[in-house]
Scaffold this motif. Structure first.
Motif, PDB file in Angstrom:
ATOM      1  N   ARG A  53       0.820  -1.218   0.000  1.00 41.38           N
ATOM      2  CA  ARG A  53       0.000   0.000   0.000  1.00 41.38           C
ATOM      3  C   ARG A  53       0.854   1.269   0.000  1.00 41.38           C
ATOM      4  O   ARG A  53       0.525   2.240  -0.683  1.00 41.38           O
ATOM      5  N   GLU A  57       0.442   4.192  -2.689  1.00 43.38           N
ATOM      6  CA  GLU A  57       0.114   5.561  -2.280  1.00 43.38           C
ATOM      7  C   GLU A  57       1.140   6.539  -2.846  1.00 43.38           C
ATOM      8  O   GLU A  57       0.785   7.606  -3.340  1.00 43.38           O
ATOM      9  N   GLN A  58       2.412   6.137  -2.776  1.00 45.69           N
ATOM     10  CA  GLN A  58       3.492   7.008  -3.240  1.00 45.69           C
ATOM     11  C   GLN A  58       3.356   7.352  -4.722  1.00 45.69           C
ATOM     12  O   GLN A  58       3.447   8.512  -5.116  1.00 45.69           O
ATOM     13  N   TYR A  60       0.693   7.085  -6.721  1.00 43.20           N
ATOM     14  CA  TYR A  60      -0.519   7.877  -7.001  1.00 43.20           C
ATOM     15  C   TYR A  60      -0.365   9.318  -6.499  1.00 43.20           C
ATOM     16  O   TYR A  60      -0.899  10.251  -7.113  1.00 43.20           O
ATOM     17  N   ASP A  61       0.372   9.498  -5.392  1.00 44.63           N
ATOM     18  CA  ASP A  61       0.653  10.873  -4.933  1.00 44.63           C
ATOM     19  C   ASP A  61       1.462  11.623  -5.991  1.00 44.63           C
ATOM     20  O   ASP A  61       1.217  12.802  -6.246  1.00 44.63           O
ATOM     21  N   TYR A 100     -10.033   1.470  -5.367  1.00 46.73           N
ATOM     22  CA  TYR A 100      -8.809   2.184  -4.994  1.00 46.73           C
ATOM     23  C   TYR A 100      -8.386   3.109  -6.128  1.00 46.73           C
ATOM     24  O   TYR A 100      -8.160   4.300  -5.930  1.00 46.73           O
ATOM     25  N   ARG A 104      -8.349   7.247  -6.286  1.00 46.18           N
ATOM     26  CA  ARG A 104      -7.109   8.001  -6.501  1.00 46.18           C
ATOM     27  C   ARG A 104      -7.135   8.888  -7.729  1.00 46.18           C
ATOM     28  O   ARG A 104      -6.348   9.811  -7.844  1.00 46.18           O
TER      29      ARG A 104
END
Ligand SMILES: [Fe+2]
Length: 270
Positions: A53, A57-58, A60-61, A100, A104
């Motif tokens: 995860r 997250e990284q 998509y950020d 998800y 995002r």
């Protein structure tokens, strides 16, 4: 009247190989095209499918930050790399369906339609998953939705489709060999059903991604256009040595659709 739009696909944003800088450079070039909106053909990130995860997250950020400067709406087709935890350490614990990815990229539907002037755009989701496997197919729910939509669509209205995996491609002809069968991870398994559903409609183009090549196949007056990749060969240079990092600028006017592939001048970083 008339409008411009951009088809960008396979950004595969990641911390490695200065990919974020590459995507930002592409976005600067896209802004210069002054499109009314963008179609993103999928594989936004590298990757969410085979990682934990934190990594998902990284990446998509990174996309959120790079794309915040676009200034126009972006409509996304789901890519096989966009689905969280298809394999890897969190497999089996993933969010249901594609929630998800949808969250995002701020997209409430996995397939959808919208109109711009006299044109109708249809975004497809061809990425099907089961446990740790994926393949490209239009599912029953989506085909029913498409059938309903087409029944409500005037047969003269110009249509444009967006898909991640191609509905029509000659990729194997110029890579693997002319008699090598195409796998269901390279082409949409039931594209024939798509042809049958749409053949009496005024489909102008299908914008495709996934293979990272620039290709146009025309059949029954429909242009199946594969739009290269923002990342080229996964940030290692031009794909197959000949398809540079780029995106498509398209213009719709009346009944006409023009397009061109724009390399944005990225040089692969060592
Ligand atoms: Fe890709």
């Amino acid at each position: 009247m008339g409008f411009k739009f951009v088809h960008l696909t396979d950004t595969h944003i990641q911390p490695e190989l200065k990919a974020s800088e590459g995507v930002k450079k592409a976005i600067e070039a896209i802004r210069k095209s002054r499109p009314a909106f963008c179609l993103h053909g999928g594989d936004v990130v590298m990757d969410a499918a085979a990682v934990d995860r934190a990594r998902a997250e990284q990446v998509y950020d990174l996309w959120g930050e790079a794309s915040s400067n676009l200034g126009v709406p972006v409509h996304y087709a789901c890519g096989n790399h966009d689905v969280f935890a298809l394999t890897g350490p969190e497999q089996g614990k993933r969010d249901t369906d594609k929630q998800y990815w949808q969250r995002r990229v701020f997209q409430s539907e996995r397939f959808k339609t919208f109109d711009q002037e006299n044109w109708r755009f249809v975004v497809l989701d061809v990425v099907q998953t089961e446990r740790d496997r994926w393949w490209a197919e239009l599912d029953t729910e989506q085909l029913k939705w498409l059938d309903d939509l087409l029944r409500k669509t005037d047969k003269r209205q110009p249509l444009v489709f967006l898909t991640h995996v191609p509905l029509f491609t000659a990729i194997n002809q110029f890579t693997s060999g002319t008699t090598v069968a195409v796998k269901d991870t390279q082409i949409v398994k039931n594209a024939k059903t798509f042809f049958e559903l749409t053949e009496r409609h005024n489909v102008k183009a299908v914008f495709q991604g996934h293979t990272h090549v620039v290709e146009e196949v025309v059949y029954n007056d429909v242009h199946y256009i594969t739009g290269g990749a923002v990342c080229g060969d996964w940030w290692k240079g031009p794909r197959l040595g000949r398809h540079p990092e780029g995106f498509i600028e398209a213009e719709a006017k009346g009944e006409e659709l023009k397009w061109r592939y724009i390399p944005y001048g990225w040089k692969a970083q060592k």
